[in-house]
Design an enzyme around this catalytic site. Structure first.
Site, PDB file in Angstrom:
ATOM      1  N   HIS A 288       0.855  -1.189   0.000  1.00 63.72           N
ATOM      2  CA  HIS A 288       0.000   0.000   0.000  1.00 63.72           C
ATOM      3  C   HIS A 288       0.891   1.239   0.000  1.00 63.72           C
ATOM      4  O   HIS A 288       1.846   1.319   0.767  1.00 63.72           O
ATOM      5  CB  HIS A 288      -0.905   0.009   1.232  1.00 63.72           C
ATOM      6  CG  HIS A 288      -1.675   1.280   1.391  1.00 63.72           C
ATOM      7  ND1 HIS A 288      -2.752   1.595   0.601  1.00 63.72           N
ATOM      8  CD2 HIS A 288      -1.499   2.326   2.223  1.00 63.72           C
ATOM      9  CE1 HIS A 288      -3.219   2.779   0.957  1.00 63.72           C
ATOM     10  NE2 HIS A 288      -2.472   3.253   1.941  1.00 63.72           N
TER      11      HIS A 288
ATOM     12  N   SER B  15       0.853   5.465   0.383  1.00 64.66           N
ATOM     13  CA  SER B  15       0.070   6.576   0.901  1.00 64.66           C
ATOM     14  C   SER B  15       1.026   7.670   1.369  1.00 64.66           C
ATOM     15  O   SER B  15       2.131   7.378   1.816  1.00 64.66           O
ATOM     16  CB  SER B  15      -0.781   6.105   2.081  1.00 64.66           C
ATOM     17  OG  SER B  15      -1.350   7.188   2.763  1.00 64.66           O
TER      18      SER B  15
ATOM     19  N   GLU C   7      -2.613   0.542  -4.172  1.00 66.08           N
ATOM     20  CA  GLU C   7      -2.169  -0.775  -3.716  1.00 66.08           C
ATOM     21  C   GLU C   7      -1.730  -1.616  -4.895  1.00 66.08           C
ATOM     22  O   GLU C   7      -2.249  -1.468  -6.001  1.00 66.08           O
ATOM     23  CB  GLU C   7      -3.295  -1.552  -3.001  1.00 66.08           C
ATOM     24  CG  GLU C   7      -3.672  -1.031  -1.656  1.00 66.08           C
ATOM     25  CD  GLU C   7      -4.703   0.083  -1.747  1.00 66.08           C
ATOM     26  OE1 GLU C   7      -5.479   0.104  -2.716  1.00 66.08           O
ATOM     27  OE2 GLU C   7      -4.698   0.943  -0.862  1.00 66.08           O
TER      28      GLU C   7
END
Length: 171
Positions: free
Chosen positions: A147, A149, A161
Site C-alpha cells: 500500500h 500513501s 495498492e
C-alpha cells in the site's frame, strides 16, 4: 499478463548475465493494482544477517529492499516508482521448505502524482507491505500486498495498492 512475463524474462536474463557476486538477492514480481492495472517490480534485497527469537518454531529476521516498479497505464500515462524499505520476516522452521510471513514500512518516490483514478498529491509516499510465501534452496516464492500513501501530508491522499506474486533468488 503476457507482457509482464516477457519483460520479466528479459530483465531476469540481463541481471543473470551482469550481476556481480555479492550478498544481494534479486526479486522479480508481477501483479495488479486495485483497478486491475498491471505492475512489474524489480528489486534488490540484502539480509539483515542477524536473527532474533530463534526457537524450534522459527526465527525473526529481515532484509533491506530497494525496488523499482513500473505501473502500466490504462486510463492515464504509465508511472514509475523507486522504493526503499526494511522488511521483517518471521521464518518458520523447516528442513527443505520454510514458510514465512513478512511486514515492512518504507518510502517510495513516484514519477507522477496521478495514476489511474488516484490522486497521490505528493511524489513521496510511504510504502507498507505484508506478504507470505515459501523459502527453499536459496530461493523464495510468495505473495505480497503493498500500500502506498502520503500519510495525510497533503490532500487528497487517495493512495494505491499492488498485489503481486514474486520470485527471489541469489546470484
Amino acid at each position: 499478463m503476457k507482457r509482464l512475463l516477457s519483460i520479466g524474462a528479459v530483465v531476469t536474463l540481463a541481471l543473470g548475465a551482469s550481476a556481480p557476486a555479492s550478498a544481494w538477492d534479486v526479486t522479480l514480481a508481477g501483479g495488479v493494482t486495485r483497478e486491475s492495472t498491471e505492475v512489474i517490480r524489480l528489486a534488490l534485497q540484502r539480509d539483515f544477517e542477524r536473527s532474533w527469537w530463534q526457537s524450534s518454531t522459527g526465527r525473526l529476521t529481515g532484509y533491506w529492499d530497494a525496488g523499482y516498479t513500473y505501473w502500466f497505464g490504462d486510463q492515464s500515462a504509465s508511472n514509475h516508482s523507486l522504493s526503499f524499505a526494511p522488511v521483517f520476516v518471521y521464518e518458520f522452521a523447516g528442513e527443505s521448505v520454510r514458510p514465512y510471513v513478512e511486514a515492512g514500512i518504507g518510502a517510495a518516490l513516484f514519477s507522477s502524482t496521478e495514476h489511474e483514478s488516484h490522486d497521490l498529491s505528493t511524489a513521496f509516499q510511504f510504502e507498507d507491505r505484508i506478504g507470505f510465501g515459501l523459502r527453499f534452496a536459496g530461493q523464495e516464492i510468495g505473495v505480497r500486498a503493498i500500500h502506498y500513501s502520503n500519510a495525510g501530508i497533503k490532500n487528497p491522499n487517495d493512495g494505491a495498492e499492488t498485489y503481486t506474486l514474486h520470485y527471489r533468488t541469489s546470484f
